[in-house]
Design a protein around this motif. Structure first.
Motif, PDB file in Angstrom:
ATOM      1  N   THR A 168       9.864  56.742 -63.820  1.00 45.21           N
ATOM      2  CA  THR A 168      11.193  57.208 -63.447  1.00 45.21           C
ATOM      3  C   THR A 168      11.116  58.151 -62.250  1.00 45.21           C
ATOM      4  O   THR A 168      11.892  58.021 -61.301  1.00 45.21           O
ATOM      5  N   SER A 169      10.144  59.045 -62.289  1.00 46.17           N
ATOM      6  CA  SER A 169      10.081  60.003 -61.182  1.00 46.17           C
ATOM      7  C   SER A 169       9.620  59.329 -59.901  1.00 46.17           C
ATOM      8  O   SER A 169      10.070  59.696 -58.819  1.00 46.17           O
ATOM      9  N   THR A 170       8.767  58.331 -60.000  1.00 42.75           N
ATOM     10  CA  THR A 170       8.350  57.589 -58.802  1.00 42.75           C
ATOM     11  C   THR A 170       9.545  56.854 -58.205  1.00 42.75           C
ATOM     12  O   THR A 170       9.789  56.885 -56.991  1.00 42.75           O
ATOM     13  N   VAL A 171      10.298  56.176 -59.071  1.00 41.64           N
ATOM     14  CA  VAL A 171      11.480  55.438 -58.617  1.00 41.64           C
ATOM     15  C   VAL A 171      12.470  56.399 -57.969  1.00 41.64           C
ATOM     16  O   VAL A 171      13.034  56.117 -56.897  1.00 41.64           O
ATOM     17  N   ALA A 173      15.157  58.317 -53.241  1.00 44.39           N
ATOM     18  CA  ALA A 173      15.547  59.433 -52.370  1.00 44.39           C
ATOM     19  C   ALA A 173      15.094  59.170 -50.938  1.00 44.39           C
ATOM     20  O   ALA A 173      15.843  59.402 -49.982  1.00 44.39           O
ATOM     21  N   ALA A 174      13.894  58.632 -50.803  1.00 47.10           N
ATOM     22  CA  ALA A 174      13.367  58.336 -49.472  1.00 47.10           C
ATOM     23  C   ALA A 174      14.217  57.281 -48.772  1.00 47.10           C
ATOM     24  O   ALA A 174      14.562  57.410 -47.587  1.00 47.10           O
ATOM     25  N   VAL A 194      18.406  55.422 -44.958  1.00 49.56           N
ATOM     26  CA  VAL A 194      19.666  54.710 -44.729  1.00 49.56           C
ATOM     27  C   VAL A 194      20.735  55.683 -44.234  1.00 49.56           C
ATOM     28  O   VAL A 194      21.496  55.383 -43.320  1.00 49.56           O
ATOM     29  N   GLY A 195      20.798  56.831 -44.800  1.00 52.26           N
ATOM     30  CA  GLY A 195      21.868  57.791 -44.506  1.00 52.26           C
ATOM     31  C   GLY A 195      21.787  58.368 -43.101  1.00 52.26           C
ATOM     32  O   GLY A 195      22.776  58.430 -42.385  1.00 52.26           O
TER      33      GLY A 195
END
Lengths: 256, 96
Positions: free
Chosen positions: A216-219, A224-225, A230-231
């Motif tokens: 979960t934390s890797t995903v 986030a990356a 994209v943002g």
């Protein structure tokens, strides 16, 4: 009647069974020597049995130990992830294994003590058999027929009594080991599948939860990356094109 | 007289120690009958200690039959009773 007297009777009865009624007392020396060698073989085999039992317990202990270590590591990993409940669960299971390990250690000490006693018995008997071998030839050569009758008879009875003693010592060790063998068998079954693995198999539950948390934390991190990319960035296509063009340009600039 | 301590070996004990050994053996016998585990251990320790201190260990090349046999020095009451019971009927039966 006293205990000593009854034990004397017990040993005499066992010893009488070992005595051959050879016509020639000289012949009884050789017959007795054969029996001594057989006795010695039996005691040695018994030592080997006890050593095997000891090794089996050692193997079980190392299996339990590695499972306990694994749980310890998992408890640490759970704490790193901030999951105290999971860490607590792992430590609780580890404590249950530690109890089994203590029990195995007690058994190991007992088997080692029996092993040492049997080794001592074997050594003592070996020393007696060795000196009997040389002494019997002297006896054959030096005794007159009349002397031989009594002296040889006594020597053969004497060493036969030692063999009875060794036999009783062996039986005693065997009896003690038998009970432990049964427990070791039960422990093997527990290790393979069943009640003990009820404690250790759910370790995989803990591992699954740890893995899930870590996945979960890797995903989350990857997400986030991606979001950042994209943002903030320009449209992806031109950027790719630009980066492809740059090396070409650099190529042209470089002196040959 | 020659005394064997099972699992240990033989000792040559002076004959005049016989009475002392008999007294210690009587204590052992009463502990067996009363089923007193602690008393048994103490009586057995007293008997084996006496044999060792009053006697002289026989050499390995001394093949003499023993006059008396003492149980294993670290025998439990339970295993001693079991041994006596196993052999009680076959060695004369005058032990009751």
């Amino acid at each position: 009647m006293g205990v000593m007297k009854r034990f004397t009777g017990i040993v005499q009865a066992k010893t009488n069974k070992l005595l051959d009624k050879a016509e020639d007392p000289r012949e009884s020396l050789d017959l007795s020597y054969q029996k001594q060698l057989e006795s010695l073989q039996k005691v040695r085999r018994s030592v080997a049995d006890v050593t095997t039992a000891k090794k089996r317990i050692e193997l079980q202990a190392s299996q339990l130990q590695s499972q306990a270590d694994k749980l310890q590591g998992q408890a640490k990993a759970a704490l790193t992830q901030g999951n105290e409940d999971l860490a607590r669960e792992a430590l609780a299971r580890r404590a249950a294994l530690a109890e089994q390990l203590t029990d195995l250690k007690t058994q190991h000490d007992q088997v080692s003590a029996q092993e040492q006693k049997l080794i001592d018995t074997a050594q003592k008997l070996q020393a007696q058999v060795d000196s009997f071998r040389t002494k019997k030839e002297t006896m054959k050569a030096t005794y007159t027929a009349a002397e031989a009758q009594t002296k040889i008879g006594e020597a053969v009875s004497g060493i036969s009594e030692s063999m009875s003693d060794a036999g009783m010592s062996m039986q005693r060790a065997q009896d003690k080991i038998d009970g432990m063998q049964a427990r070791a068998g039960a422990m093997d079954e527990l290790l393979a599948s069943g009640a003990l693995t009820d404690l250790t198999n759910p370790v995989d539950d803990i591992q699954a939860q740890l893995n899930k948390a870590s996945t979960t934390s890797t995903v989350d991190a990857e997400l986030a990356a991606l979001k950042a990319e994209v943002g903030t960035g320009a449209p992806p296509a031109p950027e790719l094109g630009a980066s492809a063009a740059e090396p070409a340009a650099a190529h042209e600039d470089s002196p040959s | 007289m020659i005394v064997r301590i099972l699992g240990e070996g033989q000792y040559l004990v002076p004959d005049d120690q016989r009475a002392t050994l008999d007294t210690l053996d009587d204590n052992l016998d009463s502990a067996v009958h009363s089923g007193d585990e602690t008393g048994f251990a103490a009586a057995l320790a007293a008997l084996t200690t006496e044999v060792r201190s009053a006697g002289q260990a026989l050499a390995d090349d001394d093949f003499a039959p023993s006059d008396l046999v003492v149980p294993f020095a670290d025998a439990s009451l339970e295993e001693t009773k079991a041994l006596l019971a196993d052999h009680g009927d076959s060695n004369g039966g005058d032990d009751r």
